[in-house]
Design an enzyme around this catalytic site. Structure first.
Site, mmCIF file in Angstrom:
data_model
loop_
_atom_site.group_PDB
_atom_site.id
_atom_site.type_symbol
_atom_site.label_atom_id
_atom_site.label_comp_id
_atom_site.label_asym_id
_atom_site.label_seq_id
_atom_site.Cartn_x
_atom_site.Cartn_y
_atom_site.Cartn_z
ATOM 1 N N HIS A 65 0.813 -1.225 0.000
ATOM 2 C CA HIS A 65 0.000 0.000 0.000
ATOM 3 C C HIS A 65 0.846 1.274 0.000
ATOM 4 C CE1 HIS A 65 -3.648 -2.143 0.461
ATOM 5 N NE2 HIS A 65 -3.505 -2.481 1.712
ATOM 6 N N HIS B 201 -7.839 4.769 4.594
ATOM 7 C CA HIS B 201 -7.087 3.639 4.049
ATOM 8 C C HIS B 201 -5.594 3.969 3.974
ATOM 9 C CE1 HIS B 201 -5.737 0.544 1.254
ATOM 10 N NE2 HIS B 201 -6.835 -0.118 1.572
ATOM 11 N N GLU C 138 -3.265 3.203 1.893
ATOM 12 C CA GLU C 138 -2.770 3.697 0.601
ATOM 13 C C GLU C 138 -3.138 5.177 0.411
ATOM 14 O OE1 GLU C 138 -4.061 1.622 -3.045
ATOM 15 O OE2 GLU C 138 -4.065 3.614 -3.934
ATOM 16 N N THR D 128 -6.053 2.948 -5.814
ATOM 17 C CA THR D 128 -5.855 1.983 -6.908
ATOM 18 C C THR D 128 -6.911 0.876 -6.960
ATOM 19 O OG1 THR D 128 -4.357 0.728 -5.515
ATOM 20 C CG2 THR D 128 -3.349 2.301 -7.016
ATOM 21 N N ASN E 173 -11.087 -4.215 -0.918
ATOM 22 C CA ASN E 173 -11.344 -4.563 -2.320
ATOM 23 C C ASN E 173 -12.249 -5.782 -2.415
ATOM 24 O OD1 ASN E 173 -9.689 -6.981 -3.545
ATOM 25 N ND2 ASN E 173 -8.362 -6.023 -2.020
ATOM 26 N N SER F 144 -6.185 -9.927 -1.663
ATOM 27 C CA SER F 144 -5.354 -10.341 -0.521
ATOM 28 C C SER F 144 -5.764 -11.725 -0.012
ATOM 29 C CB SER F 144 -5.450 -9.299 0.596
ATOM 30 O OG SER F 144 -6.802 -9.016 0.874
HETATM 31 S S1 SF4 Z 1 -4.416 -4.441 -6.042
HETATM 32 FE FE1 SF4 Z 1 -3.153 -3.693 -7.728
HETATM 33 S S2 SF4 Z 1 -2.298 -1.802 -6.893
HETATM 34 FE FE2 SF4 Z 1 -3.003 -2.945 -5.144
HETATM 35 S S3 SF4 Z 1 -1.251 -4.129 -4.468
HETATM 36 FE FE3 SF4 Z 1 -2.409 -5.414 -5.897
HETATM 37 S S4 SF4 Z 1 -1.437 -5.109 -7.922
HETATM 38 FE FE4 SF4 Z 1 -0.812 -3.420 -6.562
#
Ligand code: SF4
Length: 279
Positions: free
Chosen positions: A72, A122, A124, A158, A220, A260
């Site tokens: 991140h 967050h 990031e 992202t 995500n 993840s």
């Molecule tokens: S979701 Fe995309 S931006 Fe985020 S760590 Fe994974 S590859 Fe990188």
């Protein structure tokens, strides 16, 4: 039972890369602390803790260990502070996040205010705010015009949904263009996240139920589940033990995972569905 699975499951490129970097440091005999969990997954984090990795939330907490910056990323002042204290930095910032950081920095240097479409808490996004050097503002809805100057640079966390980002940018232009000198929109959404969302959306239209596998705290994974739930009944589960009973009675079921989630967890879900599902 037919099981439709997205082609990309398990860890994304950035998480796999960060884990490899931690592995390499451990293999070299380094004592390592990660600034936040290296992945939002309890199983993987538990294994790393068992191998002596410490998780810290504040760089001030670290003593006598190398510090891993996770995928991140971190704000530049954190890196500067660690360097000032002579602490070894192992930078595992995902290259896609790094690109967003550079864009934030460049926009700020060109006099733009950097509007980040993302969750302000967050990790990031906090990092991106830091790279915008005091010119950043994070929001998921359009902020009041008085909070923005005449030059606005727009980027996204992202892992945001590209459709929502496009809508956000379109609304911003519609509301603000008469008064603002410049609105510059930069797409910083991760291509892998976009592909997973698009594929999951397609599958969700074709099945009776979607199962989205990933940690409950993974933003995500929650976004993937929320997108699928627009089309079909969707369950966000952490593993095979959480498969709802009614899933076994479906004729066609969709399966995907957050970035993840270890691939083994998704494979266990698939195995259990095949074993106990309707034939
Ligand atoms: S979701 Fe995309 S931006 Fe985020 S760590 Fe994974 S590859 Fe990188």
């Amino acid at each position: 039972m037919e099981i439709k699975r997205t082609s990309e499951i398990g860890f994304c490129y950035g998480v796999r890369r960060a884990l490899k970097i931690v592995e390499r440091a451990l293999g070299e005999g380094k004592k390592v602390a990660t600034l936040g969990p290296v992945v939002h997954n309890n199983k993987v984090v538990g294994e790393l803790l068992g191998r002596g990795v410490e998780i810290i939330s504040d760089p001030e907490e670290v003593e006598g260990r190398a510090v891993v910056i996770t995928a991140h990323g971190s704000p530049p002042f954190t890196l500067e502070e660690l360097a000032r204290r002579g602490i070894e930095i192992i930078d595992a910032t995902c290259p896609v996040v790094r690109r967003a950081q550079i864009i934030a920095r460049n926009l700020a240097e060109e006099g733009f205010e950097v509007l980040i479409f993302g969750e302000e808490d967050h990790t990031e996004v906090r990092g991106l705010m830091g790279w915008a050097r005091g010119r950043g503002l994070a929001a998921l809805s359009i902020p009041p015009p008085e909070r923005l100057g005449r030059k606005i640079g727009v980027i996204a966390q992202t892992t945001q949904d590209p459709d929502k980002f496009a809508q956000f940018a379109a609304d911003l232009c519609r509301l603000f263009l008469p008064d603002k000198l410049h609105i510059r929109i930069c797409n910083t959404i991760c291509p892998e996240v976009t592909r997973r969302l698009r594929e999951a959306e397609k599958i969700a239209r074709e099945v009776e139920m979607m199962l989205v596998v990933g940690g409950k705290i993974s933003a995500n994974t929650r976004r993937l589940a929320s997108l699928c739930s627009r089309y079909v009944e969707t369950f966000h589960i952490e593993g095979a033990w959480e498969i709802p009973e009614k899933a076994f009675g479906c004729r066609a079921i969709g399966l995907t995972s957050g970035t993840s989630t270890p691939a083994e967890l998704v494979e266990e879900v698939e195995r259990r569905l095949r074993e106990e599902g309707r034939s």
